[in-house]
Design an enzyme around this catalytic site. Structure first.
Site, PDB file in Angstrom:
ATOM      1  N   GLY A 253       0.817  -1.210   0.000  1.00  0.00           N
ATOM      2  CA  GLY A 253       0.000   0.000   0.000  1.00  0.00           C
ATOM      3  C   GLY A 253       0.845   1.252   0.000  1.00  0.00           C
TER       4      GLY A 253
ATOM      5  N   ASN B  56      11.192   4.852 -14.091  1.00  0.00           N
ATOM      6  CA  ASN B  56      12.595   4.918 -14.495  1.00  0.00           C
ATOM      7  C   ASN B  56      13.092   6.358 -14.616  1.00  0.00           C
ATOM      8  OD1 ASN B  56      12.370   2.193 -14.452  1.00  0.00           O
ATOM      9  ND2 ASN B  56      13.149   1.854 -16.531  1.00  0.00           N
ATOM     10  N   GLU B  57      12.171   7.302 -14.763  1.00  0.00           N
ATOM     11  CA  GLU B  57      12.592   8.708 -14.733  1.00  0.00           C
ATOM     12  C   GLU B  57      13.097   9.061 -13.329  1.00  0.00           C
ATOM     13  OE1 GLU B  57       9.793   7.611 -16.249  1.00  0.00           O
ATOM     14  OE2 GLU B  57      10.624   7.928 -18.247  1.00  0.00           O
TER      15      GLU B  57
ATOM     16  N   SER C 230       1.168   3.523  -3.218  1.00  0.00           N
ATOM     17  CA  SER C 230       0.584   4.578  -4.048  1.00  0.00           C
ATOM     18  C   SER C 230      -0.763   5.049  -3.529  1.00  0.00           C
ATOM     19  CB  SER C 230       0.402   4.061  -5.475  1.00  0.00           C
ATOM     20  OG  SER C 230       1.640   3.750  -6.061  1.00  0.00           O
TER      21      SER C 230
ATOM     22  N   GLU D 130      13.533  -3.792  -3.259  1.00  0.00           N
ATOM     23  CA  GLU D 130      12.693  -3.913  -4.447  1.00  0.00           C
ATOM     24  C   GLU D 130      13.465  -3.542  -5.706  1.00  0.00           C
ATOM     25  OE1 GLU D 130       8.424  -2.348  -6.182  1.00  0.00           O
ATOM     26  OE2 GLU D 130       9.084  -1.692  -4.222  1.00  0.00           O
TER      27      GLU D 130
END
Lengths: 385, 330
Positions: free
Chosen positions: A126, A368-369, A128, A245
């Site tokens: 949990g 990835n930004e 986002s 992660e």
């Protein structure tokens, strides 16, 4: 430098290979991101757990084998080589468990870990919220102290919760200090999704599975024993999880090596290669998976010497997620007009499914930004503003 | 600890303290003795070289692969690879890969000893016929044989990298020694990693310093992402180069494929590093007064020598797609 495995590592590999060959379900299970498929995957996880293959790197008391990092990588290679099912327990065993091992109490570890590994209790993430995606510190969901209830009252909304509609419990960050901003005043909670005040709404994903969920919390009581780490220290606690992660544990090289080998088989199965450039893409996918494998051994050796994963983990996340997209893109090029036929027999339809999943890689676990920003600022030392 | 015993202590992918100390010594030496001015001088001086050859011999760089009985270190490519990376980082204008990585293991006693000490220089004719530094060397490896340069038909050519003193030989030599080719490609790959690392480091430093719109240009996301991409290419090229060094050192069956992976990814990383370095520097990088071009042009030349990325990817492709066996998977 020594790149030969020990006899005991080879024996470990052989044992894993033999067990997997005998036990991996055929035909493959339906997607674990559907309600029926999830139930079937829970059975598979139980089978893995009973044979002590669910969490090889964990201590024996929680169902593991005390395996080394190198052995864990070997297991992963064998697992994906065997075409074994996706791991529906992954968010628990790879993301929450490392944090529990590092910062959880003994009571929490004893109560949670074995049930997590056996899939008796399944966990979703949990992080986002509608207004907190890449900018995770924008979390608005809050927790209010409730002494009478012996805990906290949680309210707010979590979203894009993978397998949230099927899981039993959720781990996430909630704001416990309403006056603190951004990274401060957050606390890491473990929430029972069956508790009063929790509403879960499944959300269909790009690939058609109900793999996402929105989780609404309305004054949900969470007891003190389900606070992980210190109150108001949740950001620091959570970062331990995102480190794992992005780095080693979520997507090990074995997964991509196996996919690259399947890609080569797909290429070889075709006799007419009208587009010569697709050959280059096949070769490159295999080479990149191989490069990831060696980069991982390089990192693991450093970790075994007492190093830690740092912001370099962002490089790894960028690499495997973009490799996965290219690899599946190449498979779809090989399939040509047949790629759209998702009811095809055999393994061909799996490529379109895999492609859609691969597309999520550059987005989840920090886009990835954001990862490139992390690399620039924390690996290369460029100024934040 | 670098263990080389099969079935020993398990996979251990790190260099030994001794190997790292030797790297540091070479880095320190080159930082002091081979600053950009030395590279720049090689563009215009009589020799196209640094004047450091015998000192490189004293330091032990040239004789790593020579037997101890002949004054060498009796080492393997694992002992050499980091040193070659340093010569790339410094853009050292010397035929050090040709000499130390390719020729030295092929020389007999007396010549091996002289080569290890840096008393002689040996260069190699590449499969394209290009022979670096043929005007200042004692021996040239042409195909499978050594020849004195005076006995060869050599024609001088100009390289885009003015510090590469090039000659061509006709007819183009053919070699039966695949291992010599692999040592050359791998040595160049190690240098390309060093070149890329240097361009990344200096460009990051420039991006922190250079201010526009009132802030360092390194704070702009577009610039950050360019540089992150270089870091990414390097991060995944380096272990591939070191893995190939292990395979060459141990005569692994897959060594040619591993060398090709190394040369392909190192070539790409160095070309990307040069491209990004130039873009981030802007107009100053486009001048020859500024040092960047010395490194960038070396990268252009080396990325294409001994097989470019496409050639090496092709060699891997023939091994994994056309052979009867499946790609090696552990």
């Amino acid at each position: 430098v020594d790149l030969t495995f020990t006899e005991s590592e080879e024996a470990f590999r052989a044992e894993a290979r033999e067990w997997l060959e005998a036990n991996v379900p055929r035909p493959p299970l339906p997607s674990g991101d559907t309600r029926d498929g999830f139930a079937r995957h829970k059975e598979w996880e139980r089978t893995l757990f009973d044979a002590r293959w669910a969490v090889v790197s964990w201590p024996e008391e929680y169902g593991g084998r005390d395996a080394s990092l190198m052995e864990w990588l070997i297991f992963e290679e064998e697992y994906y080589r065997a075409g074994a099912p996706q791991r529906v327990t992954q968010n628990g065993i790879f993301l929450l468990a490392p944090t529990l091992f590092e910062l959880g109490t003994k009571e929490q570890q004893d109560r949670i870990l074995a049930k997590m590994a056996s899939a008796e209790e399944t966990w979703c993430q949990g992080w986002s919220e509608p207004n907190a995606g890449s900018d995770l510190a924008g979390i608005n969901s809050r927790a209010v102290r409730n002494d009478a209830g012996g805990g906290w009252r949680l309210s707010g909304q979590k979203t894009w919760t993978t397998r949230g509609a099927f899981c039993d419990r959720l781990f996430g960050l909630f704001r416990t200090d309403p006056d603190a901003e951004r990274h401060h005043g957050l606390t890491y909670f473990l929430v029972d999704l069956r508790a009063e005040g929790v509403t879960v709404r499944p959300v269909e994903r790009l690939d058609g599975d109900e793999g996402f969920a929105e989780v609404f919390l309305d004054d949900v009581l969470v007891p003190d024993r389900d606070v992980l780490g210190a109150v108001n220290e949740g950001w620091r606690v959570a970062m331990a999880t995102t480190g794992s992660e992005r780095g080693l544990t979520l997507r090990s090289p074995g997964r991509f090596m196996a996919a690259a080998v399947r890609l080569i088989e797909l290429y070889r199965a075709q006799t007419d290669h009208a587009d010569p450039t697709v050959r280059d893409a096949v070769v490159r996918a295999w080479m990149d998976a191989d490069a990831y494998r060696w980069q991982t051994f390089w990192t693991v050796t450093r970790l075994m010497d007492g190093g830690r994963t740092g912001p370099e983990a962002s490089l790894v996340k960028i690499f495997w997620s973009e490799l996965d997209v290219r690899l599946h893109e190449t498979a779809l090029r090989l399939l040509g007009a047949d790629a759209e036929l998702v009811d095809a027999d055999g393994g061909e339809a799996a490529w379109m499914k895999g492609w859609q999943f691969a597309l999520s890689g550059p987005i989840y676990a920090g886009t990835n930004e954001i990862q490139r920003n992390v690399v620039a600022e924390r690996v290369l030392g460029l100024p934040r503003r | 600890v670098c263990s080389v015993s099969p079935g020993g202590d398990g996979v251990r992918f790190a260099f030994t303290d001794h190997q790292l100390a030797m790297r540091d010594a070479v880095r320190g030496f080159l930082e002091k003795e081979c600053p950009p001015k030395v590279v720049r001088d090689a563009w215009t001086n009589d020799t196209g070289r640094s004047g450091l050859w015998s000192r490189l011999g004293e330091l032990g760089v040239l004789g790593v692969l020579a037997p101890e009985a002949h004054g060498g270190f009796g080492g393997s490519f694992l002992d050499l690879v980091l040193l070659l990376e340093e010569t790339g980082r410094a853009a050292l204008p010397e035929p050090v890969v040709e000499h130390a990585a390719v020729a030295v293991p092929l020389l007999d006693g007396a010549r091996a000893e002289a080569a290890a000490a840096g008393d002689i220089t040996v260069t190699v004719a590449a499969p394209t016929g290009v022979v670096p530094n043929a005007d200042t060397v004692d021996l040239v490896l042409v195909g499978d044989d050594f020849a004195e340069p005076g006995s060869l038909q050599l024609r001088q050519r100009a390289s885009v990298d003015g510090s590469r003193r090039l000659f061509v030989i006709e007819p183009v030599p053919t070699s039966t020694d695949g291992d010599a080719f692999d040592r050359a490609a791998l040595g160049i790959a190690a240098q390309l990693v060093g070149l890329a690392a240097h361009m990344l480091t200096t460009t990051v430093a420039y991006a922190k310093e250079r201010r526009q719109f009132g802030v360092p240009i390194g704070s702009f996301q577009a610039v950050k992402h360019h540089l992150a991409n270089v870091a990414l290419a390097l991060e995944f090229a380096r272990p591939v180069v070191y893995r190939a060094a292990w395979s060459v050192a141990h005569g692994d069956d897959g060594r040619s494929v591993h060398v090709s992976a190394a040369k392909a990814r190192a070539s790409e990383a160095a070309l990307l590093a040069g491209r990004v370095a130039l873009q981030v520097h802007g107009a100053i990088g486009y001048t020859t007064e500024y040092d960047l071009h010395l490194w960038m042009k070396r990268a252009w030349a080396l990325a294409a020598s001994w097989g470019d990325a496409a050639w090496h990817d092709g060699r891997v492709g023939r091994a994994i797609l056309d052979a009867d066996h499946s790609p090696k998977e552990q």
